[in-house]
Design an enzyme around this catalytic site. Structure first.
Site, PDB file in Angstrom:
ATOM      1  N   ASP A   1       0.982  -1.238  -0.219  1.00 26.10           N
ATOM      2  CA  ASP A   1      -0.016   0.097  -0.067  1.00 26.10           C
ATOM      3  C   ASP A   1       0.683   1.138  -0.503  1.00 26.10           C
ATOM      4  OD1 ASP A   1      -1.822   1.467   0.729  1.00 26.10           O
ATOM      5  OD2 ASP A   1      -2.018   1.063   2.559  1.00 26.10           O
TER       6      ASP A   1
ATOM      7  N   ASP B   1      -2.343   5.843  -5.060  1.00 25.55           N
ATOM      8  CA  ASP B   1      -1.850   5.157  -3.750  1.00 25.55           C
ATOM      9  C   ASP B   1      -2.798   3.664  -4.774  1.00 25.55           C
ATOM     10  OD1 ASP B   1      -3.438   3.406  -2.477  1.00 25.55           O
ATOM     11  OD2 ASP B   1      -4.425   5.026  -1.017  1.00 25.55           O
TER      12      ASP B   1
END
Length: 394
Positions: A103, A284
């Site tokens: 992430d 992201d």
């Protein structure tokens, strides 16, 4: 999906959890993680049964496969649900295996502790610290809050391995309590954001790898396969040019300490539909969707004819191929996302829009470019030069 986190008294804000996968290939040390996509399994009886059957069938049999030529390590990844991509890491000595989400919207690594009694922990692999000879405890507590759930636990140290990459004495979190995350079958999350998004003194895994000289170049990259269930990868230490076409276009970060860039505009049919005066865009890998302010997202749903159905906005599946492309202009270069990319089909056969409202609180217009965008474009995260590179994915 916005993430807040705090270690002890520090807080980590504006981050996310969602989807991510990995593609890592770099000059001397390349870690590639093949991914498979699985249809969304939502919180329905049929969805849960599908998920349970998938997990039983595939269990953790995707063990590490290494191709030693040219110092290349390939790690199999598996993808659960539409875009939840997980890769295998190990922690401890001898190594204990975990499936984690990579992430770029958060910084810390965490996995469940063997002491975790929450219901979600019962379905995950838990770290057994007493079995590791390199484990080291601390007196620091951690709390991490994601949009999909939150954890409470302890900060500890141990050896973390990603393929052939070894991060010794790595700080990470062991969750003792977990709330939320129902139906999300990952074990933990490995953050790839800058360290200052965490508490002071908490060194993320990638930073520790750089500090210890484990990687040749301070970069990592993601390739997300557009159509096949397998083939997505994440790379550390360099770039494998086989995964993109043409040249990499480099975009400088506008906020040091975050993978945030300037976006010129968002347009459709040659009309600007959002980001009309320029805006910020967070790149992201931990988010599956393209997220933006509510008013602008609602307008896009109207423009593509998406109608609300429950928590989703749906379109007729027969109309997907006729939907207009949406163009994101970044650094004067147009990045096109066609209808077949921003519309997905769920387990019930409904076609839904992946444009979603975000909860990022900002004085400026902010968008989040998640995996819907990243599947179209090979993405390089260059820590050495504080920039992001984009190129057409193969």
């Amino acid at each position: 999906a916005t993430t807040q986190s705090s270690l002890s008294r520090s807080q980590e804000r504006n981050m996310k959890w969602l989807v991510l996968l990995g593609l890592v290939a770099f000059s001397e040390c390349i870690v590639k993680i093949p991914l498979r996509r699985v249809k969304t399994m939502r919180n329905t009886v049929s969805g849960k049964n599908m998920l349970n059957n998938f997990l039983k069938e595939h269990a953790y049999r995707l063990s590490q496969i290494s191709f030693r030529g040219s110092n290349l390590t390939t790690l199999p990844l598996r993808s659960i649900m539409d875009m939840l991509h997980m890769g295998t890491i190990t922690i401890g000595t001898p190594p204990q295996e975990f499936q984690v989400v990579f992430d770029t919207g958060s910084s810390l690594l965490w996995v469940p502790s063997v002491s975790c009694k929450s219901s979600t922990c019962s379905t995950r692999r838990r770290f057994r610290h007493l079995l590791s000879s390199t484990f080291r405890s601390t007196n620091v507590n951690c709390r991490i809050t994601y949009e999909s759930g939150r954890i409470k636990g302890n900060v500890v140290h141990d050896t973390v391995r990603i393929g052939d990459l070894v991060s010794t004495d790595q700080l990470f979190g062991l969750s003792i309590e977990e709330y939320g995350f129902q139906g999300l079958p990952f074990d933990g999350i490995l953050g790839l954001n800058y360290p200052n998004i965490s508490c002071p003194g908490a060194i993320p895994v990638f930073d520790n790898l750089m500090k210890q000289g484990a990687i040749a170049e301070p970069v990592f990259a993601f390739y997300l396969n557009k159509s096949k269930q397998e083939g997505s990868v994440v790379m550390f230490g360099g770039v494998d040019q086989r995964y993109y076409e043409g040249e990499l276009n480099w975009i400088p970060l506008i906020k040091l300490g975050s993978w945030t860039i300037h976006m010129d505009r968002i347009s459709m049919r040659r009309e600007v539909i959002a980001c009309s005066d320029g805006c910020e865009a967070i790149v992201d890998t931990g988010t599956s969707a393209i997220r933006g302010p509510r008013r602008l997202i609602n307008n896009i749903q109207k423009l593509i004819g998406a109608k609300p159905r429950g928590s989703q906005y749906c379109v007729s599946c027969s109309a997907v191929n006729t939907l207009p492309s949406i163009i994101f202009t970044i650094n004067s270069i147009s990045y096109t996302v066609p209808g077949r990319a921003y519309i997905l089909k769920d387990s019930r056969g409904r076609c839904y829009s992946t444009f979603q409202e975000h909860t990022v609180s900002s004085s400026t217009e902010t968008w989040v470019l998640g995996d819907v965008f990243l599947r179209m474009y090979f993405t390089v995260f260059d820590r050495g030069n504080d920039r992001i590179g984009l190129a057409q994915a193969v």
